[in-house]
Enzyme design. Structure first.
Site, short mmCIF file in Angstrom:
data_model
loop_
_atom_site.label_atom_id
_atom_site.label_comp_id
_atom_site.label_asym_id
_atom_site.label_seq_id
_atom_site.Cartn_x
_atom_site.Cartn_y
_atom_site.Cartn_z
N ASP A 525 40.79 -40.75 23.67
CA ASP A 525 41.93 -40.86 24.57
C ASP A 525 41.85 -39.72 25.60
O ASP A 525 42.00 -38.55 25.24
CB ASP A 525 43.23 -40.76 23.74
CG ASP A 525 44.49 -41.00 24.57
OD1 ASP A 525 44.45 -40.76 25.80
OD2 ASP A 525 45.50 -41.41 23.97
N HIS A 526 41.63 -40.09 26.84
CA HIS A 526 41.40 -39.07 27.87
C HIS A 526 42.65 -38.25 28.18
O HIS A 526 42.59 -37.20 28.83
CB HIS A 526 40.89 -39.73 29.16
CG HIS A 526 39.96 -38.84 29.95
ND1 HIS A 526 40.01 -37.47 29.89
CD2 HIS A 526 38.96 -39.14 30.80
CE1 HIS A 526 39.09 -36.96 30.69
NE2 HIS A 526 38.44 -37.95 31.26
N ARG A 527 43.81 -38.70 27.71
CA ARG A 527 45.03 -37.89 27.90
C ARG A 527 44.98 -36.66 27.02
O ARG A 527 45.62 -35.65 27.29
CB ARG A 527 46.28 -38.72 27.54
CG ARG A 527 46.55 -39.85 28.49
CD ARG A 527 47.66 -40.73 27.97
NE ARG A 527 47.33 -41.34 26.68
CZ ARG A 527 48.15 -42.15 26.01
NH1 ARG A 527 49.33 -42.42 26.50
NH2 ARG A 527 47.79 -42.67 24.86
#
Ligand code: CAO
Length: 553
Positions: A525-527
């Site tokens: 998850d790039h967040r």
């Protein structure tokens, strides 16, 4: 500049009406006839316009106040030219005062529901649109009755609405409704045929009328011509009438909702008695746009799992497959439906990226095979997946954000390492969880995995055995393939996909040598995770799988 009192004009039969909306504030520059407040009685709501242009200096009413004719609404600093007009109109409402309601003191002139087919005690009775003041061509916006309904005298039949007021039109007679002569959207005027009743105890004597005939006068208020022999008294309040599916909102809010295409009956009103305000309509619109809610029409259109309408996508293609060849339709199983909805949400909501890498498991696989030979009698088969679980725990400890979850703007780091693994079952994909994998050895993990995988295939996993994972591994190694992009199992933030290991030529600095290479695909998850961290996680995992002694370091 003169300070002018703006008062509630003649609002007819209304004695005291509640202020339900303030449409202006101190400092606002008003145009003449601009709506200032909305007032409401049992049967009608109307906006009170300004008698003058100018700047609002003081508000003399607040929400919930009861006002009547002559109550001061606000003080306006009027420009001199309109001030004189305003003061001249103070005593008697004129064109500028805008709202003129048929007065009870002129009952004949303001006759409302009109019975033409008098005096039949039994027989067809025509109910006409009564005197609704200076309104012309007002739209029918609600219909409360249908043919066959037993109608009481004064029962509301329809609601009509102008720009500034909404009002219910009551029946002048009792009887069974034979025919309704209007439909939603029709424009009506005084004297129009509204309904035909049968078996009526007709109003031979003057009976009910509208208690709210708000008129927005463009000219000086005219007393509407008498159209009936009946004089009027205000009907008793029928509390049921307002709740007959009628959303509680002022005309301007209704208009606003219509312009936006908002179904008002689905909007939750947060005002007094559930009144729907501009803010409520706006909040509803925002929620629909954000996909947080759906209108009933959207929900009815959307197939299970959604059709993408909330995302502004074009509709899902509808194809008659039978046109191209024989087909067989089978409903999807419960587990497939549930996992499908979860996968869709996770795929759409998580900005996911996948890194691919290879791990050299030549020595590890040799160790696994020999261990299995040594432990043949134990009945426990050591699997590559068990090693992967252990290796992942080590990597998760080194890179704790991979073992976290997003909670609003915060990250929740978990100090436990429960590893889920995707299991292919006849009913669909299931994800059993090895709890506290950090505290367990390879043999114990292999054994538990075998038991959980069997339970999954037999459909016997308990909810507790499928919850609480902090990270998931999806292994297709027993089947084949090279790399794939697994979907994160929310609220986890990463998942490892593993494919079938193959022997490949690897350069050892001097020559190519055959090595057993395991393809790894890490989706994250790039967040929460950066690309560099993901590459490091994969590289570290590869190092451990290449030499498991590193776990001890
Ligand atoms: N490379 C090469 N061979 C592998 C391997 C790999 N990465 N992983 C397993 N194998 C071999 C095993 O050694 C075994 O060989 P032997 O029978 O010769 O010993 C064979 O493949 C079968 O292994 P397995 O699949 O039975 O056992 P496992 O521990 O690897 O996996 C389980 C268990 C439950 C994960 C598996 O049965 C399964 O369901 N996999 C599918 C998961 C899945 O569907 N993922 C996709 C999810 S996204 O849609």
């Amino acid at each position: 500049m003169a300070l002018v009192e703006v008062k509630v004009p003649d609002i007819g039969d209304f004695d005291e009406v509640a202020v339900i909306e303030l449409l202006v504030k101190v400092g606002d520059t008003l145009k003449a006839e601009q709506s200032l407040i909305t007032v409401e009685s049992d049967k009608a709501s109307m906006e009170i316009p300004s008698s003058t242009a100018g700047v609002v200096k003081e508000l003399r009413v607040k929400l919930g106040d009861k006002v009547k004719q002559g109550s001061v609404v606000l003080m306006v600093e009027a420009s001199s030219d309109v001030a004189s007009l305003a003061s001249a109109t103070d005593a008697l409402p004129t064109a500028a005062l805008a709202v003129q309601v048929a007065a009870a003191t002129a009952p004949v002139a303001t006759a409302a529901a009109t019975v033409v087919a008098l005096p039949a005690a039994i027989g067809p009775v025509e109910v006409l649109i009564p005197d609704i003041g200076d309104f012309k061509d007002v739209a029918v916006i609600e219909i409360f009755v249908k043919p066959g309904d037993a109608i009481k005298v004064e029962q509301s039949l329809i609601t009509v609405e102008s720009d500034k007021a909404a009002m219910e039109i009551p029946s002048s007679a009792a009887g069974v409704l034979k025919e309704l002569k209007v439909k939603i959207g029709d424009k009506v005027n005084i004297g129009d045929l509204l309904a035909i009743l049968e078996g009526s105890v007709a109003a031979a004597a003057p009976v009910a009328a509208m208690n709210a005939a708000a008129s927005v006068a463009a000219s000086a208020p005219s007393v509407a011509p008498a159209v009936a022999t009946a004089s009027i008294s205000a009907p008793a309040h029928n509390p049921g009438s307002i709740t007959l599916g009628l959303p509680h909102a002022s005309p301007s809010v209704r208009k606003f909702a219509r312009e936006l295409g908002v179904p008002l009956e689905e909007v939750k009103g947060n005002g007094p008695k559930g009144r729907i305000s501009f803010d409520d309509v706006q909040a509803f619109t925002k929620a629909v746009m954000a996909g947080a809610t759906q209108t009933k029409a959207q929900a009815a259109k959307a197939p299970a799992g959604g059709d993408g309408a909330a995302l502004g996508l074009i509709p899902w293609p509808k194809v008659d497959f039978a046109k191209f060849g024989p087909i067989e339709r089978k409903e999807m199983g419960r587990i497939k439906k549930i996992s499908g909805a979860n996968l869709l949400r996770n795929a759409i909501m998580i900005p996911a990226v996948t890194n691919h890498d290879d791990a050299d498991i030549t020595e590890l696989e040799a160790f696994r095979v020999s261990t299995n030979k040594e432990n043949e009698k134990s009945g426990i088969k050591v699997t590559m997946l068990a090693f992967l679980i252990k290796a992942c725990v080590a990597a998760l400890k080194k890179y704790p954000e991979f073992n976290s979850s997003l909670d609003g703007d915060a990250l929740v780091y978990k100090n436990y390492w429960h590893i889920g693994f995707a299991a292919d079952t006849p009913n669909g994909l299931m994800v059993p969880v090895i709890r506290d994998a950090d505290k367990k050895g390879i043999l114990q993990i292999s054994q538990e995995m075998g038991e959980l995988a069997k339970k999954a295939r037999d459909g016997k996993l308990s909810p507790a055995e499928m919850t609480g994972a902090t990270f998931t591994i999806s292994s297709l190694g027993g089947i084949g393939g090279k790399y794939f992009t697994p979907i994160i199992n929310a609220p986890e933030v990463a998942i490892l996909g593993v494919c079938k290991s193959t022997h490949e030529p690897v350069w050892d600095g001097k020559q190519f040598v055959p090595r057993l290479m395991l393809p790894l695909s890490l989706t994250w998850d790039h967040r929460v995770i950066d690309g560099a961290a993901a590459a490091r996680f994969n590289a570290y995992l590869g190092q451990i799988l290449g030499d498991f002694r590193r776990v001890l370091l």
